[in-house]
Design a protein around this motif. Sequence first.
Motif, PDB file in Angstrom:
ATOM      1  N   THR A   6       0.633  -1.187  -0.057  1.00 23.12           N
ATOM      2  CA  THR A   6      -0.011  -0.045  -0.050  1.00 23.12           C
ATOM      3  C   THR A   6       0.873   1.122  -0.133  1.00 23.12           C
ATOM      4  OG1 THR A   6      -0.170  -0.436   2.361  1.00 23.12           O
ATOM      5  CG2 THR A   6      -2.062  -1.142   1.137  1.00 23.12           C
ATOM      6  N   LYS A   7       0.302   2.270  -0.303  1.00 25.19           N
ATOM      7  CA  LYS A   7       0.906   3.530  -0.332  1.00 25.19           C
ATOM      8  C   LYS A   7       1.690   4.081   0.837  1.00 25.19           C
ATOM      9  CE  LYS A   7       2.000   8.008  -1.899  1.00 25.19           C
ATOM     10  NZ  LYS A   7       2.823   8.031  -3.062  1.00 25.19           N
ATOM     11  N   GLU A   8       2.852   4.354   0.826  1.00 20.22           N
ATOM     12  CA  GLU A   8       3.394   5.155   2.017  1.00 20.22           C
ATOM     13  C   GLU A   8       2.996   6.152   2.441  1.00 20.22           C
ATOM     14  OE1 GLU A   8       5.666   3.218   3.703  1.00 20.22           O
ATOM     15  OE2 GLU A   8       6.243   1.915   2.393  1.00 20.22           O
ATOM     16  N   ILE A   9       2.612   6.714   3.920  1.00 17.98           N
ATOM     17  CA  ILE A   9       2.082   7.778   4.055  1.00 17.98           C
ATOM     18  C   ILE A   9       2.776   8.906   4.568  1.00 17.98           C
ATOM     19  CG2 ILE A   9       0.193   8.430   5.664  1.00 17.98           C
ATOM     20  CD1 ILE A   9      -1.227   5.820   5.177  1.00 17.98           C
ATOM     21  N   ALA A  10       2.812  10.023   3.885  1.00 16.21           N
ATOM     22  CA  ALA A  10       3.647  10.882   4.665  1.00 16.21           C
ATOM     23  C   ALA A  10       2.868  12.641   4.712  1.00 16.21           C
ATOM     24  CB  ALA A  10       5.139  11.484   3.917  1.00 16.21           C
ATOM     25  N   THR A  11       1.758  12.424   3.880  1.00 13.41           N
ATOM     26  CA  THR A  11       0.753  13.564   3.908  1.00 13.41           C
ATOM     27  C   THR A  11      -0.509  13.177   3.856  1.00 13.41           C
ATOM     28  OG1 THR A  11       0.850  13.613   1.451  1.00 13.41           O
ATOM     29  CG2 THR A  11       2.711  14.657   2.473  1.00 13.41           C
ATOM     30  N   ASP A  68      -1.293  11.336   0.657  1.00 13.81           N
ATOM     31  CA  ASP A  68      -1.004   9.974   0.434  1.00 13.81           C
ATOM     32  C   ASP A  68      -1.886   9.214   1.437  1.00 13.81           C
ATOM     33  OD1 ASP A  68       1.448  10.638  -0.621  1.00 13.81           O
ATOM     34  OD2 ASP A  68       2.501  10.809   1.324  1.00 13.81           O
ATOM     35  N   LEU A  69      -2.446   9.921   2.442  1.00 14.12           N
ATOM     36  CA  LEU A  69      -3.394   8.938   3.014  1.00 14.12           C
ATOM     37  C   LEU A  69      -4.836   8.842   2.337  1.00 14.12           C
ATOM     38  CD1 LEU A  69      -4.036   7.433   5.720  1.00 14.12           C
ATOM     39  CD2 LEU A  69      -5.129   9.849   6.579  1.00 14.12           C
ATOM     40  N   GLU A  70      -5.253   9.777   1.652  1.00 15.09           N
ATOM     41  CA  GLU A  70      -6.357   9.451   0.526  1.00 15.09           C
ATOM     42  C   GLU A  70      -6.066   8.558  -0.439  1.00 15.09           C
ATOM     43  OE1 GLU A  70      -6.985  13.433  -1.310  1.00 15.09           O
ATOM     44  OE2 GLU A  70      -7.786  14.321   0.562  1.00 15.09           O
ATOM     45  N   LEU A  71      -4.641   8.591  -1.005  1.00 16.28           N
ATOM     46  CA  LEU A  71      -4.406   7.419  -2.103  1.00 16.28           C
ATOM     47  C   LEU A  71      -4.308   6.123  -1.208  1.00 16.28           C
ATOM     48  CD1 LEU A  71      -1.531   9.427  -4.130  1.00 16.28           C
ATOM     49  CD2 LEU A  71      -3.968   8.747  -4.747  1.00 16.28           C
ATOM     50  N   TYR A  72      -3.971   5.950  -0.079  1.00 23.34           N
ATOM     51  CA  TYR A  72      -4.033   4.746   0.803  1.00 23.34           C
ATOM     52  C   TYR A  72      -5.516   4.273   0.730  1.00 23.34           C
ATOM     53  CZ  TYR A  72      -4.078   1.735   4.767  1.00 23.34           C
ATOM     54  OH  TYR A  72      -4.106   0.421   5.744  1.00 23.34           O
ATOM     55  N   GLN A  82      -6.689   3.270  -2.773  1.00 24.07           N
ATOM     56  CA  GLN A  82      -6.229   2.168  -3.234  1.00 24.07           C
ATOM     57  C   GLN A  82      -6.460   0.833  -2.651  1.00 24.07           C
ATOM     58  OE1 GLN A  82      -1.652   1.494  -2.135  1.00 24.07           O
ATOM     59  NE2 GLN A  82      -1.550  -0.051  -3.389  1.00 24.07           N
TER      60      GLN A  82
END
Length: 320
Positions: free
Chosen positions: A77-82, A85-89, A92
Amino acid sequence: MNQQQKLLKAIRKQIGKSDSINDVVATVLNISYDAAHRRVSGKSKFSIDEAVMLCRQFRISMDHVFEGDNKVLVEKTKEIATFGDLELYFEQSSGYLKQYIGKPGATLYYSAKDIPLFYTIGGTLLSKFKLYVWMNLLIGKEQQEPFEKFVLPVSLLSYSSQLKTVYDAVAVSEIWNDTTINSTLQQILYFSESGLLSMKNALELYEEMRQLMSSIEQKSAENNPDFHLYYNELLILNNNVLVSETEKMSLFIPYTMLGYFITEDQNTCKNAGAYFLHQIKNSKSLNLSGTRDRKIFFNRAYKKIDYYAERLGYEIDPLY
């Protein structure tokens, strides 16, 4: 046998002897018959994109084709830093689960070391707090802002709600134990004692925890064939998630707080499925075990919530 030969062998097994493998490869890859023949005969190689297209078309596990039985290829899953990123997580994650909606026998198994995130998605104070915790722990800023100053993007709620919608559309079997709620309770206490969460909001969060547990208790008491809650007092749970239907399975294995490795290798997923069923066999169904056993489990949870609230110098009236 090289990887290309392994892939072609797997395709031949899928299509049988009636179809020409040259025609099949040409059609799937949208190339000429001659170009397909060169690939089938080994005179030219499949590109990575072509190999992926063929594996997807024929539902062939890339793990076994390219790595062998003892190794598997995984996505993550997408690495989260912003917040982005959390939206993309969330997007996904919901995308992976959507492919199971409406499929025969689609079931999600969840080994709940922590409260499944599907329960803490929405517009509640608890859902906002969990997002606050995740962002603080994942980004790791030296100077953390108080929860009361935490602004949640509206778009993030939309993406997270998509994930909950998918979760609500499949049959679910969750395995809990007495420690499943611990981390959330401790997080509330930690941020309150650190001065990053007001007493008022901390107490409201504990109240919401009681309400959440009450709703889960009520749900487990209903005769709903699409929701099963199990209590396992022997094993340490791990937040693994397995989604299965009659033709396909996906296994999600956590490697960070929200990060998951994802594999669709069917042997791996089948082994995980067998282990889930073994856990369930050695667990107590809170749907079927009767009111007494169900009340014992949830009353322990309510008492634990009260204990944490009392550590803040507050006594909760027993409402549930």
